[in-house]
Design a protein around this motif. Structure first.
Motif, short mmCIF file in Angstrom:
data_model
loop_
_atom_site.label_atom_id
_atom_site.label_comp_id
_atom_site.label_asym_id
_atom_site.label_seq_id
_atom_site.Cartn_x
_atom_site.Cartn_y
_atom_site.Cartn_z
N CYS A 4 0.67 -1.11 0.10
CA CYS A 4 -0.03 0.04 0.18
C CYS A 4 0.85 1.14 0.03
O CYS A 4 1.52 1.32 0.92
CB CYS A 4 -0.88 0.08 1.16
SG CYS A 4 -2.05 1.66 1.34
N VAL A 5 0.65 1.93 -1.03
CA VAL A 5 1.43 3.37 -0.97
C VAL A 5 0.57 4.67 -0.61
O VAL A 5 1.10 5.59 -0.87
CB VAL A 5 2.04 3.45 -2.67
CG1 VAL A 5 3.09 2.43 -3.00
CG2 VAL A 5 0.95 3.46 -3.41
N CYS A 7 -2.26 5.78 -1.80
CA CYS A 7 -2.51 6.73 -2.89
C CYS A 7 -3.97 7.30 -2.79
O CYS A 7 -4.31 8.38 -3.28
CB CYS A 7 -2.08 5.99 -4.28
SG CYS A 7 -3.24 4.75 -4.38
N GLY A 8 -4.74 6.64 -2.16
CA GLY A 8 -6.20 6.91 -1.85
C GLY A 8 -7.16 6.49 -3.04
O GLY A 8 -8.32 6.86 -3.06
N CYS A 10 -8.28 3.94 -3.59
CA CYS A 10 -9.42 3.04 -3.21
C CYS A 10 -10.72 3.66 -2.43
O CYS A 10 -11.70 3.24 -2.05
CB CYS A 10 -9.02 2.02 -2.18
SG CYS A 10 -7.83 2.56 -0.88
N CYS A 56 -7.58 -0.65 -6.47
CA CYS A 56 -6.30 -0.46 -6.12
C CYS A 56 -5.41 -0.76 -7.31
O CYS A 56 -4.84 -1.81 -7.48
CB CYS A 56 -6.01 -1.48 -4.84
SG CYS A 56 -4.24 -1.32 -4.54
S1 SF4 Z 1 -5.54 2.11 -3.49
FE1 SF4 Z 1 -5.73 2.01 -1.46
S2 SF4 Z 1 -4.92 0.03 -0.86
FE2 SF4 Z 1 -4.31 0.30 -2.82
S3 SF4 Z 1 -2.09 1.26 -2.73
FE3 SF4 Z 1 -3.66 3.08 -2.54
S4 SF4 Z 1 -4.37 3.55 -0.60
FE4 SF4 Z 1 -3.18 1.55 -0.74
#
Ligand code: SF4
Ligand code: SF4
Length: 329
Positions: A4-5, A7-8, A10, A56
């Protein structure tokens, strides 16, 4: 967890984030809590819909993370044992629904009818019809329709039981694996047609050596003849079925029948049931349902097609809900 980076991407896919706007109740917040070993309330409010996995870009296997993290309490584990035996489930539902407590009232809100699971055996069956534990007792008419339809082409037997999905999402992962192993051994090499789309998704992932099909998938992949039906509906896509890529079969089946589908926004957005979530997290479940009901309401259509029983029970509080098999003669 380390994939998990933050990024948001999700966040907007997550129903609990959408209705709370709280990082605590988001996939990103939950992953952070698990990584740091924190006792976050957000870990209990996850619906286990796995929509965050689809969104994701880093491929974080969120479903695996949360199912490994959770531990069922005694009441949840007790409920899982009932699900494993649909006859006992039917008796328990009837009994609890007669009571005066909050759980009884909540169940009456969702469940309109409880019947015994349909028993139908055939030693020479080519196809196993697996309704799923809840469908077996709350949507028996759908089971009867599906059996009658499939018997036009195949020798069929009905096998009742639980696939293990509730255990996987609600803190009994080891028991879920035991259930999958037992069914894999019992039904190895057989064609199994499932009337609960999220269960079909789970079984495809966990039941080794068994040919698992969602009902609409089986109909479409075998090109089975369908009646023409003059109807206008909107379509709910059960979340796990969407994750494993089988939602399109229901849409294809409806199209072949001539059923007009008026699309709702984000059709796999949660229904507000989430297995037993509606019992243990009623406020959040209702907030999610209201969001879903707005999406359905904007279509102007009153009939919703849903191929998963808990979704059907939740949506059935406000709309007419049918399974694709209900449209067959
Ligand atoms: S989409 Fe959500 S779970 Fe996937 S890397 Fe980004 S913050 Fe993490
Ligand atoms: S499984 Fe569903 S409720 Fe849980 S974090 Fe992912 S999107 Fe949110």
């Amino acid at each position: 967890m380390n994939e998990c980076v933050h990024c948001g991407f999700c966040l907007e896919a997550c129903p609990t984030y959408v209705v709370t706007r709280s990082e605590v109740h988001s996939p990103r917040g939950r992953i952070m809590a698990m990584r740091l070993g924190l006792e976050s309330s957000g870990l209990g409010t996850c619906v286990f819909c796995r929509r965050c996995e689809e969104a994701c870009p880093s491929g974080v296997p969120y479903g695996e993370l949360i199912s490994a993290h959770r531990r069922a309490d005694a009441s949840t584990a007790g409920m899982h044992r009932l699900l494993e035996n649909p006859r006992a489930l039917a008796s328990a539902l009837r009994l609890v629904m007669k009571g005066n407590g909050e759980t009884s009232a909540r169940l009456r809100e969702f469940v309109k009818e409880v019947r015994e699971p349909l028993e139908y055996r055939d030693q020479s069956a080519e196809v196993v019809l697996f309704p799923g534990c809840l469908t077996a007792v709350v949507l028996r008419q759908t089971v009867e329709k599906a059996l009658k339809y499939l018997r036009r082409w195949f020798k069929v037997e009905v096998v009742n039981g639980c696939c293990g999905l509730p255990h996987m999402g609600e803190g009994e992962r080891d028991r879920a694996e035991e259930i999958a192993t037992a069914w894999s051994s019992k039904l190895k090499g057989r064609k199994v047609v499932v009337l609960s789309a999220n269960c079909a998704a789970h079984m495809k992932e966990r039941w080794k050596g068994v040919e698992v099909y969602d009902f609409a998938e089986f109909v479409e992949r075998n090109g089975l003849e369908l009646p023409r039906v003059d109807a206008k509906v909107t379509l709910h896509e059960p979340c796990h079925a969407k994750v494993v890529g089988i939602s399109g079969y229901t849409r294809a089946m409806l199209k072949r029948m001539g059923v007009q589908v008026v699309e709702m926004d984000d059709p796999s957005f949660e229904c507000g049931a989430g297995g037993s979530y509606f019992l243990f997290q009623p406020e959040l479940a209702d907030a999610i349902f209201e969001e879903k009901a707005r999406k359905v309401g904007r279509t102007g259509i009153e009939t919703v097609v849903s191929s998963n029983p808990s979704c059907s029970l939740s949506l059935g509080r406000k709309f007419k809900v049918i399974h694709p098999a209900d449209l067959l003669d």
